[in-house]
Design a protein around this motif. Structure first.
Motif, PDB file in Angstrom:
ATOM      1  N   UNK A 222      22.914  -1.317  18.475  1.00 22.86           N
ATOM      2  CA  UNK A 222      22.291  -1.859  19.689  1.00 22.86           C
ATOM      3  C   UNK A 222      22.624  -2.363  20.899  1.00 22.86           C
ATOM      4  N   UNK A 223      23.652  -3.647  20.060  1.00 20.35           N
ATOM      5  CA  UNK A 223      24.118  -4.312  21.011  1.00 20.35           C
ATOM      6  C   UNK A 223      25.726  -3.490  22.324  1.00 20.35           C
ATOM      7  N   UNK A 224      25.578  -2.766  21.506  1.00 25.21           N
ATOM      8  CA  UNK A 224      26.394  -2.083  21.930  1.00 25.21           C
ATOM      9  C   UNK A 224      26.001  -1.468  23.418  1.00 25.21           C
ATOM     10  N   UNK A 225      25.077  -0.843  22.857  1.00 23.07           N
ATOM     11  CA  UNK A 225      24.661  -0.243  24.001  1.00 23.07           C
ATOM     12  C   UNK A 225      23.454  -0.993  25.292  1.00 23.07           C
ATOM     13  N   UNK A 226      23.230  -2.181  24.759  1.00 21.88           N
ATOM     14  CA  UNK A 226      22.363  -3.167  25.557  1.00 21.88           C
ATOM     15  C   UNK A 226      23.751  -3.964  26.423  1.00 21.88           C
ATOM     16  N   UNK A 227      24.677  -4.121  26.199  1.00 18.14           N
ATOM     17  CA  UNK A 227      25.186  -5.350  26.263  1.00 18.14           C
ATOM     18  C   UNK A 227      26.311  -5.185  27.853  1.00 18.14           C
ATOM     19  N   UNK A 228      25.869  -4.040  28.979  1.00 15.22           N
ATOM     20  CA  UNK A 228      26.603  -3.421  29.242  1.00 15.22           C
ATOM     21  C   UNK A 228      25.223  -3.808  30.493  1.00 15.22           C
ATOM     22  N   UNK A 229      24.004  -3.449  30.584  1.00 18.89           N
ATOM     23  CA  UNK A 229      23.199  -3.368  31.125  1.00 18.89           C
ATOM     24  C   UNK A 229      22.109  -5.811  31.393  1.00 18.89           C
ATOM     25  N   UNK A 230      23.254  -6.091  30.615  1.00 19.89           N
ATOM     26  CA  UNK A 230      23.030  -7.919  30.414  1.00 19.89           C
ATOM     27  C   UNK A 230      21.741  -7.868  29.907  1.00 19.89           C
ATOM     28  N   UNK A 231      20.383  -7.275  29.504  1.00 22.97           N
ATOM     29  CA  UNK A 231      19.550  -7.366  29.332  1.00 22.97           C
ATOM     30  C   UNK A 231      19.040  -8.712  28.204  1.00 22.97           C
ATOM     31  N   UNK A 232      17.917  -9.663  28.803  1.00 21.29           N
ATOM     32  CA  UNK A 232      17.655 -10.457  28.170  1.00 21.29           C
ATOM     33  C   UNK A 232      18.257 -10.899  27.188  1.00 21.29           C
ATOM     34  N   UNK A 233      19.082 -11.686  26.201  1.00 17.24           N
ATOM     35  CA  UNK A 233      19.250 -12.013  24.932  1.00 17.24           C
ATOM     36  C   UNK A 233      18.072 -12.198  24.130  1.00 17.24           C
ATOM     37  N   UNK A 234      16.977 -12.710  24.345  1.00 17.41           N
ATOM     38  CA  UNK A 234      15.786 -12.735  23.466  1.00 17.41           C
ATOM     39  C   UNK A 234      14.565 -11.279  23.612  1.00 17.41           C
ATOM     40  N   UNK A 235      14.854 -10.520  24.805  1.00 16.02           N
ATOM     41  CA  UNK A 235      13.665  -9.468  24.105  1.00 16.02           C
ATOM     42  C   UNK A 235      15.120  -8.580  23.807  1.00 16.02           C
ATOM     43  N   UNK A 236      16.443  -8.659  23.790  1.00 17.25           N
ATOM     44  CA  UNK A 236      16.711  -7.780  23.049  1.00 17.25           C
ATOM     45  C   UNK A 236      16.931  -7.839  21.351  1.00 17.25           C
ATOM     46  N   UNK A 237      17.587  -8.825  21.195  1.00 14.96           N
ATOM     47  CA  UNK A 237      17.689  -9.310  20.142  1.00 14.96           C
ATOM     48  C   UNK A 237      15.968  -9.356  18.983  1.00 14.96           C
ATOM     49  N   UNK A 238      14.894  -9.869  19.648  1.00 20.05           N
ATOM     50  CA  UNK A 238      13.856 -10.265  19.641  1.00 20.05           C
ATOM     51  C   UNK A 238      12.904  -8.715  19.034  1.00 20.05           C
ATOM     52  N   UNK A 239      12.705  -7.973  20.381  1.00 14.34           N
ATOM     53  CA  UNK A 239      12.134  -6.430  19.533  1.00 14.34           C
ATOM     54  C   UNK A 239      13.471  -5.819  19.362  1.00 14.34           C
ATOM     55  N   UNK A 240      14.809  -5.447  19.277  1.00 10.64           N
ATOM     56  CA  UNK A 240      15.403  -4.999  17.974  1.00 10.64           C
ATOM     57  C   UNK A 240      14.802  -5.325  16.387  1.00 10.64           C
ATOM     58  N   UNK A 241      14.215  -7.000  16.495  1.00 11.21           N
ATOM     59  CA  UNK A 241      14.303  -7.790  14.337  1.00 11.21           C
ATOM     60  C   UNK A 241      13.179  -6.842  14.397  1.00 11.21           C
TER      61      UNK A 241
END
Length: 281
Positions: A222-241
């Protein structure tokens, strides 16, 4: 069984924290930098490392050194595969340190010699720069603690002392900018989080811990796929967890082991391992 479930919960807590910190490190979001660096960075992989040493001691008792060696070699293979898309993986470090440090330490008698060696190795790792250099010492400390079995009466005093030390050293780091002070503060913070989680025993985190390998590897995808798009950290981590937590709860209601944990177990024993639970009506 109660003690093992507590460790599963702590491992799940560490997996959640690692996901948040790794997402932040790849996104480098300035709006979250201060609180992640102050309260979270460097606090979770020490917990994971300590628990790796605990798990090593448990498997050693039940399976022996040759099985552990095969288990570590397959973990190395997983790490090399993961490294093809995620350079920050730690599985190869864990496997190599496990082979080079934990296996030889298993010949030492008693928990106290291993504990002393672990504390000395951790102190050396802090002094020379921290990072992966503190992993071997934490492995040994975890292995020793599994043999020494400190009681629950140590948890609240341990939390109080480690929380105060972490806050004091964190404040000192702001004035001195000494890296070893920061690393020591992070280790004290890890101890504070660990003792608090073990005291509270949050059972809802247990499935995350039982599927730690699966959740760690899927989180890096998930980190590798979303990092280039610069999505909010809490959004990516929170939804993933949240997704991992729900998936872990569902999966373990049907199966004994997580997907990668199951594959790892079969490769270690080199034979089919039943996974599906037999549910009685």
């Amino acid at each position: 069984m109660t003690r093992i479930r507590e460790l599963d919960a702590l491992r799940g807590f560490a997996v959640c924290g690692i996901m948040l910190v790794n997402t932040w490190q790849h996104a480098q979001a300035p709006d979250s930098e201060w609180w992640v660096e102050t309260f979270l960075q460097g606090r979770f992989y020490p917990i994971f490392s300590l628990l790796f040493g605990v798990s090593f001691a448990l498997v050693l008792r039940g399976a022996g050194r040759w099985v552990l060696l095969r288990r570590l070699l397959w973990l190395l293979a997983f790490g090399l595969i993961q490294h093809t898309w995620y350079e920050g993986e730690v599985l190869t470090d864990y496997a190599l340190f496990g082979i080079g440090v934990l296996l030889p330490a298993s010949f030492l008698s008693g928990g106290w010699p291993v504990l002393v060696l672990g504390v000395a190795a951790t102190a050396w790792g802090v002094w020379v720069g921290g990072g992966i250099l503190i992993i071997p010492g934490l492995f040994l400390i975890g292995m020793a603690l599994m043999d020494l079995r400190p009681g629950r009466g140590w948890l609240l005093p341990g939390f109080g002392v480690s929380a105060v030390v972490s806050a004091a050293l964190g404040s000192l780091y702001l004035r001195t900018d000494e890296w070893w002070v920061y690393v020591t503060a992070a280790l004290a913070g890890a101890a504070a989080y660990s003792t608090l989680v073990l005291f509270l025993r949050p059972r809802w985190l247990e499935p995350m811990g039982r599927m730690a390998l699966t959740n760690y590897v899927s989180g890096t995808v998930v980190i590798v796929l979303t990092a280039p798009m610069r999505w909010p950290v809490l959004a990516v981590a929170g939804v993933t967890v949240l997704a991992q937590l729900l998936f872990s709860w569902w999966w373990l209601s049907v199966f004994r082991y997580g997907p990668l944990e199951w594959v790892w177990r079969m490769l270690t024993w080199w034979k089919p391992v039943p996974n599906r639970l037999i549910l009685r009506s």
